[in-house]
Design an enzyme around this catalytic site. Structure first.
Site, short mmCIF file in Angstrom:
data_model
loop_
_atom_site.label_atom_id
_atom_site.label_comp_id
_atom_site.label_asym_id
_atom_site.label_seq_id
_atom_site.Cartn_x
_atom_site.Cartn_y
_atom_site.Cartn_z
N CYS A 54 -10.10 53.59 -0.12
CA CYS A 54 -9.25 54.26 1.39
C CYS A 54 -9.75 52.75 1.85
O CYS A 54 -8.25 52.38 2.91
CB CYS A 54 -10.40 54.90 2.26
SG CYS A 54 -9.95 57.09 1.48
N CYS A 108 -6.34 57.68 6.07
CA CYS A 108 -7.82 58.02 7.15
C CYS A 108 -8.84 57.18 7.43
O CYS A 108 -8.07 56.16 8.28
CB CYS A 108 -9.03 58.78 5.90
SG CYS A 108 -9.87 57.34 5.03
N CYS A 138 -5.42 59.55 -2.74
CA CYS A 138 -4.36 61.12 -1.60
C CYS A 138 -2.96 60.78 -1.34
O CYS A 138 -2.50 61.47 -0.63
CB CYS A 138 -5.47 61.20 -0.49
SG CYS A 138 -5.34 58.65 -0.09
N ASP A 151 -1.85 58.75 0.58
CA ASP A 151 -1.60 58.06 2.22
C ASP A 151 -1.04 56.43 1.63
O ASP A 151 -1.70 55.68 0.48
CB ASP A 151 -3.05 57.54 2.90
CG ASP A 151 -3.56 58.49 3.14
OD1 ASP A 151 -2.89 59.73 3.31
OD2 ASP A 151 -5.01 59.27 3.49
FE1 FES Z 1 -6.10 58.75 1.88
FE2 FES Z 1 -8.47 57.84 2.51
S1 FES Z 1 -7.82 59.66 2.53
S2 FES Z 1 -6.97 56.76 2.66
#
Ligand code: FES
Length: 129
Positions: free
Chosen positions: A111, A66, A36, A38
């Site tokens: 995640c 998230c 993702c 992140d």
């Molecule tokens: Fe990116 Fe969970 S969707 S860390």
């Protein structure tokens, strides 16, 4: 199960240990979840006794992700405080999933483990003085 979900929501909305440390001995750099994009980064202040790394005396994280990612970062940084370096180095994926208390799909597990990977990265980079 709902007790754990409430705990996750609480740690997501009010994350503990969020923020950069001014004084730190270890820093992870930005560690990202390839699925993702992140990112989480971790700062650690470790006590040094007789020229050996001893305990985590302070820890902070920052980043974006998230609810599972942020809650895991909050829970794992709480868990790591005051721990000896050997214990922290032995953390596994179960350490994180036990703290969350719910079962996760493989995608959600990525995640949850982002903060563990960042903490490992920080400790593997050696001391910054
Ligand atoms: Fe990116 Fe969970 S969707 S860390």
């Amino acid at each position: 199960m709902s007790m754990y979900r409430e705990q996750i929501l609480d740690h997501y909305k009010n994350p503990r240990n969020r923020g950069r440390l001014d004084d730190f001995t270890h820093y992870s750099g930005k560690v990202s979840n390839p699925l993702c994009g992140d990112e989480v980064e971790v700062w650690v202040q470790m006590s040094i006794v007789n020229c050996q790394l001893s305990n985590i005396v302070a820890i902070g994280f920052d980043g974006h992700g998230c609810a599972i990612c942020i809650a895991s970062a909050s829970l794992l940084t709480e868990w790591a405080k005051e721990k000896e370096i050997q214990e922290v180095e032995q953390m596994t994926s179960e350490t994180v999933t036990d703290l969350l208390g719910i079962s996760l799909t493989p995608v959600r597990l990525k995640c949850a483990l982002l903060v563990r990977d960042a903490l490992r990265e920080a400790l593997s980079r050696g001391v910054i003085m």
